[in-house]
Design an enzyme around this catalytic site. Structure first.
Site, PDB file in Angstrom:
ATOM      1  N   ARG A  72      82.422 -34.146  83.153  1.00 14.39           N
ATOM      2  CA  ARG A  72      81.346 -34.677  82.306  1.00 14.39           C
ATOM      3  C   ARG A  72      81.953 -35.003  80.948  1.00 14.39           C
ATOM      4  NH1 ARG A  72      77.000 -32.522  78.996  1.00 14.39           N
ATOM      5  NH2 ARG A  72      75.038 -33.604  79.448  1.00 14.39           N
ATOM      6  N   SER A 146      70.008 -35.670  88.984  1.00 16.27           N
ATOM      7  CA  SER A 146      69.272 -34.731  88.131  1.00 16.27           C
ATOM      8  C   SER A 146      67.782 -34.920  88.367  1.00 16.27           C
ATOM      9  CB  SER A 146      69.522 -35.046  86.652  1.00 16.27           C
ATOM     10  OG  SER A 146      70.857 -34.861  86.307  1.00 16.27           O
ATOM     11  N   LYS A 175      72.366 -29.991  76.360  1.00 16.26           N
ATOM     12  CA  LYS A 175      71.453 -31.131  76.464  1.00 16.26           C
ATOM     13  C   LYS A 175      70.283 -30.844  75.536  1.00 16.26           C
ATOM     14  CE  LYS A 175      70.795 -34.180  80.348  1.00 16.26           C
ATOM     15  NZ  LYS A 175      70.314 -34.385  81.708  1.00 16.26           N
TER      16      LYS A 175
HETATM   17  N1  TZP Z   1      71.491 -31.242  82.961  1.00 13.15           N
HETATM   18  C1  TZP Z   1      70.403 -30.498  82.793  1.00 13.15           C
HETATM   19  S1  TZP Z   1      70.694 -29.191  81.769  1.00 13.15           S
HETATM   20  C2  TZP Z   1      72.301 -29.635  81.572  1.00 13.15           C
HETATM   21  C3  TZP Z   1      72.575 -30.780  82.290  1.00 13.15           C
HETATM   22  C4  TZP Z   1      73.875 -31.475  82.337  1.00 13.15           C
HETATM   23  C5  TZP Z   1      73.260 -28.882  80.715  1.00 13.15           C
HETATM   24  C6  TZP Z   1      73.626 -27.564  81.283  1.00 13.15           C
HETATM   25  O1  TZP Z   1      74.551 -26.931  80.451  1.00 13.15           O
HETATM   26  P1  TZP Z   1      74.510 -25.400  80.099  1.00 13.15           P
HETATM   27  O2  TZP Z   1      75.543 -25.262  78.990  1.00 13.15           O
HETATM   28  O3  TZP Z   1      74.904 -24.630  81.316  1.00 13.15           O
HETATM   29  O4  TZP Z   1      73.151 -25.085  79.603  1.00 13.15           O
END
Ligand code: TZP
Ligand code: MG
Length: 245
Positions: A72, A146, A175
């Site tokens: 990512r 997603s 996010k």
């Molecule tokens: N999609 C929904 S939440 C997220 C993504 C890419 C981020 C998840 O990252 P983290 O640091 O595990 O909360």
């Protein structure tokens, strides 16, 4: 499975047996687990690399038991994404860990990644309705989407997604603008989703238990692993708790 006991084979079959056994091992180590068997989905996210080489982070994720690694790289150029994905793929695939590339289906296909991951807007917002419209053809590339709501889950299943992500469950700095979907959506997914699905967003070792209690069997973790003092050890701790269910 090939014959287990080479001693029971007549002599003329022994060499082919050894060759086939070797091939079987090579294939097995190069092939990722079935998605349904993948429990811990980790990330090489450029936002959290802090100067660490991506292949080193990928190696630690593999050693810690990640079943899938997503590359990512928000804000990176296509060329940077290609270079990063190639570096992570070179570590992940020989370890039997599936590589997921975020946002770039054409690069995923070009490099031989196992999966590509897209958001609802990337896929449905681009006017697509079915995964086969992406033209993956015989490349074997699969797609994860997603989702943030049961309706999005339903349309992603109808589109032929290979897995869906359910989240963000909790607020997350990874996010920051996304609204948490809460454990309510996890419970809905546990009762209704018929393909592999992963809970994501703000999951850490302190709240993992309640996510599993809500019915999640598969977990995505970005920051709680990449910010841990020991990435492999953090993976191992997540994996142990997930597999204890
Ligand atoms: N999609 C929904 S939440 C997220 C993504 C890419 C981020 C998840 O990252 P983290 O640091 O595990 O909360
Ligand atoms: Mg996207």
């Amino acid at each position: 499975m090939l014959a287990r006991n080479a001693q029971t084979l007549p002599g003329q079959y022994f060499r082919p047996f050894v060759a086939l056994r070797w091939l079987e091992v090579q294939v097995r180590t190069l092939v990722m687990k079935a998605l349904s068997q993948c429990r811990l989905y980790a990330f090489v996210d450029t936002a959290y690399l802090r100067g660490r080489p991506p292949e080193q982070v990928a190696k630690h994720l593999c050693e810690g038991g990640a079943d899938l690694i997503q590359v990512r790289a928000k804000g990176a150029t296509a060329e940077e994404v290609r270079r990063l994905a190639r570096a992570v793929l070179a570590v992940a695939q020989p370890a039997g860990v599936g590589l997921v590339l975020n946002d770039y289906p054409a690069i995923a296909q070009e490099l031989g990644a196992d999966l590509c991951h897209l958001g609802q807007e990337d896929f449905f917002g681009a006017g697509l309705a079915r995964v086969d419209q992406l033209g993956f053809g015989s490349s074997g590339l699969r797609l994860g989407l997603s989702t943030h709501h049961p309706e999005q889950a339903q349309r992603s299943l109808a589109a032929g997604a290979d897995y869906i992500a359910i989240g963000p469950i909790y607020p997350t700095g990874t996010k920051p603008t996304a609204k948490p979907v809460t454990l309510e959506y996890v419970r809905w997914a546990a009762a209704n989703v018929t393909i592999p699905w992963f809970a994501i967003g703000g999951i850490n070792l302190a709240n993992l238990r309640e996510v599993l209690d809500a019915g999640a069997r598969r977990i995505c973790v970005v920051s709680a692993i990449l910010n841990a003092p020991d990435v492999s050890d953090a993976c191992r701790q997540f994996k142990a708790q997930i597999e204890a269910r």
